[in-house]
Design an enzyme around this catalytic site. Structure first.
Site, PDB file in Angstrom:
ATOM      1  N   ASP A 166       0.878  -1.245   0.022  1.00 38.40           N
ATOM      2  CA  ASP A 166      -0.020  -0.247  -0.150  1.00 38.40           C
ATOM      3  C   ASP A 166       0.924   1.238  -0.013  1.00 38.40           C
ATOM      4  O   ASP A 166       1.906   1.023   0.562  1.00 38.40           O
ATOM      5  CB  ASP A 166      -0.852   0.039   1.091  1.00 38.40           C
ATOM      6  N   GLN A 167       0.340   2.277  -0.497  1.00 38.19           N
ATOM      7  CA  GLN A 167       1.036   3.521  -0.685  1.00 38.19           C
ATOM      8  C   GLN A 167       1.546   3.931   0.763  1.00 38.19           C
ATOM      9  O   GLN A 167       2.667   4.612   0.978  1.00 38.19           O
ATOM     10  CB  GLN A 167       0.134   4.688  -1.071  1.00 38.19           C
TER      11      GLN A 167
END
Length: 198
Positions: free
Chosen positions: A49-50
Site C-alpha cells: 500500500d502507498q
C-alpha cells in the site's frame, strides 16, 4: 534510493511511506518507475500500500518474474510486518480469519463479507503495550488488498494513522519488516529485513 539487495535475478528495495509501489491513475511517480530508471529490466511482482513502508521485491526479467510470481501464488513467500494499533489488544497471540471483498461504492476500501469475500488469514503476536496502544508482529498467510488494515479494524484495533479504516495521522504505522522468498534462479531461501522506523 538504496537497494537492500541486487543481483541478476532480483531487486529488493526499502519502500518509504507515502510512495506508490506502481503507477496510479493520476500519479506516475512510484517506486517501480524509479527502480526501472536504474534497472530497466526490473518488473513488478507484488505491491505494498502507498502508506506502508518496508521490504519490497522486484524481479529482473520475465523468467524471474514468473518464478517469483509463482512463489507468491503458492505461498512460499513469508512476510512479517510490524504495526502499532489503537487500544490494548487482549491476549498475547492469535489469528484473524475473515473473508474480504472490495467495497465497490467506496473503492479502494475493502470490507469483511462472509458470503462473497475471499478467504483471508492473518496471524498476530503482541510485541509490547504502552500508552493505550499495542505493537504487533503480523504475518499474513494470504495477500488480500488492505488485509492487515481491515483485519485489525475488525478486531477493534485499527492501525494508528490509518485514514481509511481508523483515524488519520502523520503516517500509517505499518511496516513490512521482513520478507523470506525463494531465489528465482535456484530456489534457495533469501531473507531480507528493514528496520522499523517507528
Amino acid at each position: 534510493m538504496l537497494p537492500l539487495y541486487v543481483d541478476a535475478q532480483m531487486l529488493v528495495l526499502d519502500k518509504p511511506p507515502g510512495l506508490l509501489s506502481v503507477p496510479g491513475r493520476t500519479e506516475p511517480d512510484c517506486l517501480a518507475t524509479r527502480a526501472q530508471a536504474l534497472w530497466p529490466d526490473a518488473l513488478v511482482v507484488h505491491r505494498l500500500d502507498q502508506a506502508t513502508s518496508g521490504v519490497w521485491v522486484m524481479a529482473r526479467g520475465l523468467p524471474a518474474q514468473r518464478a517469483l510470481g509463482l512463489a507468491f501464488e503458492r505461498r512460499r513467500v513469508h512476510k512479517t510486518y510490524v504495526a502499532v494499533v489503537e487500544g490494548e489488544v487482549a491476549g498475547d497471540a492469535g489469528s484473524i480469519e475473515l473473508p474480504l471483498i472490495v467495497d465497490w461504492p467506496n473503492r479502494p476500501r475493502q470490507v469483511v463479507d462472509h458470503d462473497r469475500g475471499k478467504p483471508a488469514l492473518t496471524h498476530w503476536r503482541v510485541l509490547d503495550r504502552a500508552d493505550g496502544r499495542t505493537r504487533l508482529q503480523l504475518q499474513p498467510v494470504t495477500g488480500r488488498s488492505h488485509q492487515l488494515r481491515v483485519h485489525l479494524q475488525a478486531l477493534g484495533h485499527p492501525i494508528v494513522g490509518d485514514d481509511l479504516y481508523g483515524t488519520a495521522g502523520p503516517r500509517l504505522l505499518l511496516h513490512a519488516q521482513a520478507l523470506q522468498v525463494p531465489h528465482p534462479a535456484d530456489g534457495r531461501a533469501m531473507h531480507f529485513e528493514s528496520p522499523v522506523p517507528f
